[in-house]
Design an enzyme around this catalytic site. Sequence first.
Site, PDB file in Angstrom:
ATOM      1  N   LYS A  67      49.128 -28.183  18.173  1.00  0.00           N
ATOM      2  CA  LYS A  67      50.456 -27.624  18.461  1.00  0.00           C
ATOM      3  C   LYS A  67      50.317 -26.519  19.472  1.00  0.00           C
ATOM      4  O   LYS A  67      49.421 -25.671  19.365  1.00  0.00           O
ATOM      5  CB  LYS A  67      51.034 -27.055  17.145  1.00  0.00           C
ATOM      6  CG  LYS A  67      52.446 -26.526  17.277  1.00  0.00           C
ATOM      7  CD  LYS A  67      53.484 -27.611  17.074  1.00  0.00           C
ATOM      8  CE  LYS A  67      54.876 -27.171  17.471  1.00  0.00           C
ATOM      9  NZ  LYS A  67      55.123 -27.233  18.942  1.00  0.00           N
ATOM     10  N   LYS A 103      47.450 -26.747  23.942  1.00  0.00           N
ATOM     11  CA  LYS A 103      48.217 -26.066  25.000  1.00  0.00           C
ATOM     12  C   LYS A 103      48.228 -26.933  26.240  1.00  0.00           C
ATOM     13  O   LYS A 103      47.330 -27.753  26.435  1.00  0.00           O
ATOM     14  CB  LYS A 103      47.563 -24.726  25.363  1.00  0.00           C
ATOM     15  CG  LYS A 103      48.531 -23.730  25.970  1.00  0.00           C
ATOM     16  CD  LYS A 103      49.378 -23.098  24.890  1.00  0.00           C
ATOM     17  CE  LYS A 103      50.246 -21.981  25.368  1.00  0.00           C
ATOM     18  NZ  LYS A 103      50.678 -21.142  24.244  1.00  0.00           N
ATOM     19  N   ASN A 218      61.817 -14.449  27.630  1.00  0.00           N
ATOM     20  CA  ASN A 218      62.416 -14.761  26.326  1.00  0.00           C
ATOM     21  C   ASN A 218      61.961 -13.779  25.244  1.00  0.00           C
ATOM     22  O   ASN A 218      62.788 -13.187  24.537  1.00  0.00           O
ATOM     23  CB  ASN A 218      62.066 -16.207  25.956  1.00  0.00           C
ATOM     24  CG  ASN A 218      62.598 -16.581  24.597  1.00  0.00           C
ATOM     25  OD1 ASN A 218      61.967 -16.321  23.571  1.00  0.00           O
ATOM     26  ND2 ASN A 218      63.781 -17.149  24.561  1.00  0.00           N
ATOM     27  N   SER A 350      58.966 -23.429  15.425  1.00  0.00           N
ATOM     28  CA  SER A 350      58.673 -24.771  15.950  1.00  0.00           C
ATOM     29  C   SER A 350      58.290 -25.708  14.803  1.00  0.00           C
ATOM     30  O   SER A 350      58.701 -26.871  14.763  1.00  0.00           O
ATOM     31  CB  SER A 350      57.509 -24.724  16.941  1.00  0.00           C
ATOM     32  OG  SER A 350      57.959 -24.406  18.238  1.00  0.00           O
TER      33      SER A 350
HETATM   34  N1  GLU Z   1      54.199 -21.056  23.332  1.00  0.00           N
HETATM   35  C1  GLU Z   1      54.363 -20.435  22.052  1.00  0.00           C
HETATM   36  C2  GLU Z   1      53.064 -19.770  21.626  1.00  0.00           C
HETATM   37  O1  GLU Z   1      52.234 -19.449  22.440  1.00  0.00           O
HETATM   38  C3  GLU Z   1      54.945 -21.376  21.010  1.00  0.00           C
HETATM   39  C4  GLU Z   1      54.138 -22.597  20.717  1.00  0.00           C
HETATM   40  C5  GLU Z   1      54.874 -23.595  19.830  1.00  0.00           C
HETATM   41  O2  GLU Z   1      55.991 -23.338  19.452  1.00  0.00           O
HETATM   42  O3  GLU Z   1      54.278 -24.629  19.573  1.00  0.00           O
HETATM   43  O4  GLU Z   1      52.877 -19.472  20.477  1.00  0.00           O
END
Ligand code: GLU
Length: 421
Positions: A67, A103, A218, A350
């Site tokens: 994730k 990622k 954000n 999420s």
């Molecule tokens: N990009 C966000 C983070 O670095 C959210 C990742 C997600 O929701 O999967 O935590």
Amino acid sequence: MEDLLAGALSRLDEAAKHVDVDPEVLEKLKYPKETLSVRLMVRMDDGSRRSFPAWRCRYDDTRGPTKGGIRFHPASTMEEVATLAFWMTFKCAVVNLPYGGGKGAVMVDPHSLSKSELERLSRAYVHAFAGMIGPDRDIPAPDVYTNSMIMGWMADEYSSIVRQPSPAVITGKPLALGGSLGRDDATARGGFYLLKHLEQDLDLISSAKRVVVQGFGNAGYHIARLLHEEGYRIVGLSDSRGAIANPGGIDPYAVQAVKSEGGSVLDYASRTGQARVVGEDDLLALDCEVLVPAALEDQIHKDNAGGITARVILELANGPITPEADRILDAKGAIVLPDILANAGGVTVSYFEWVQNRQGYYWTLEEIHDRLKAIMEVEGRRVWDLRASKGISMRTAAYAHGLERLSAAIAAHGTQPFFVG
Ligand code: GLU
């Protein structure tokens, strides 16, 4: 950038000293499981085709499908993606989500693209990585310079490839396409709940409650708004174009109004006369109780950490403090609420979105907030207690806490003593 991953791994080594962990576990966590590097060919509005480097990394999936977000940034590299995926692995473990870490990124300045070009790029990304992602395999989300509309295009592209609606393949979608209530401000809100929960321990209750926010995307906007509503005073903030300060307080809503019309924080200062312009490092050195880095990696380093006056640093960005700067801040007695805990609210909501998509049953905003708050408080308290009992930093405690969970999962397959003992 190779230093970025080395720096991240050095935090793991430090944490491993405080956890009873088999060397096999550390060996596994030192390298990404799988990284795919491609070039996306995209038709531009002028008829030409341009190619953009793009990556997706699934760092570790022992605890569940990987994730993590996708960023669109001109300075992105494969090493950065792997490091961010490493952080996601620990983040999901710290807040106990049934996920591993992943990622993705495209090396692009999205502001240089038209909306149609951005849509074609987003769809091209999914086309290239369709075999790697999936609701039970790897679930992307927004990150720096990506947003819910981009997630919507990506979900749509994936659904057309697998020939059925598949909303759980990606999170951070628009509400109308299966997104979750509360995902938009979740990163900031998670950090906010953590800070509020520890307010007494951090000695903030009767302090001046001055806050500096670096980055007004954000996460930065929402934390400024949430803290402003709670009686904190925003005395400085910045975006990619500059930094501003006002010891009397800055109204985050007024700044956001300028930003939403394409202006910058500097435009806010010049149009309203409500703040003065300061340098990037001067912003970090402003007198305040709480500093919130909410921009990019490595922003606080050995050359500017010494000037920081904040007692509490809430890391909403991923990796904003270098290991050297960490030591400087530690020596000053500053308490860093580390990224893998402090910004876990985003991935937590999420996760809620993914659960709702799979159930086909949607929760109220109140349910989302209550569940997020409970997770941030329980896990935040555990890390806080571990810090106190072992006499270590919050960062080392957070890594140790995540490592215990990862280690238990990896060791459950059997380690050397089981096979030869
Ligand atoms: N990009 C966000 C983070 O670095 C959210 C990742 C997600 O929701 O999967 O935590």
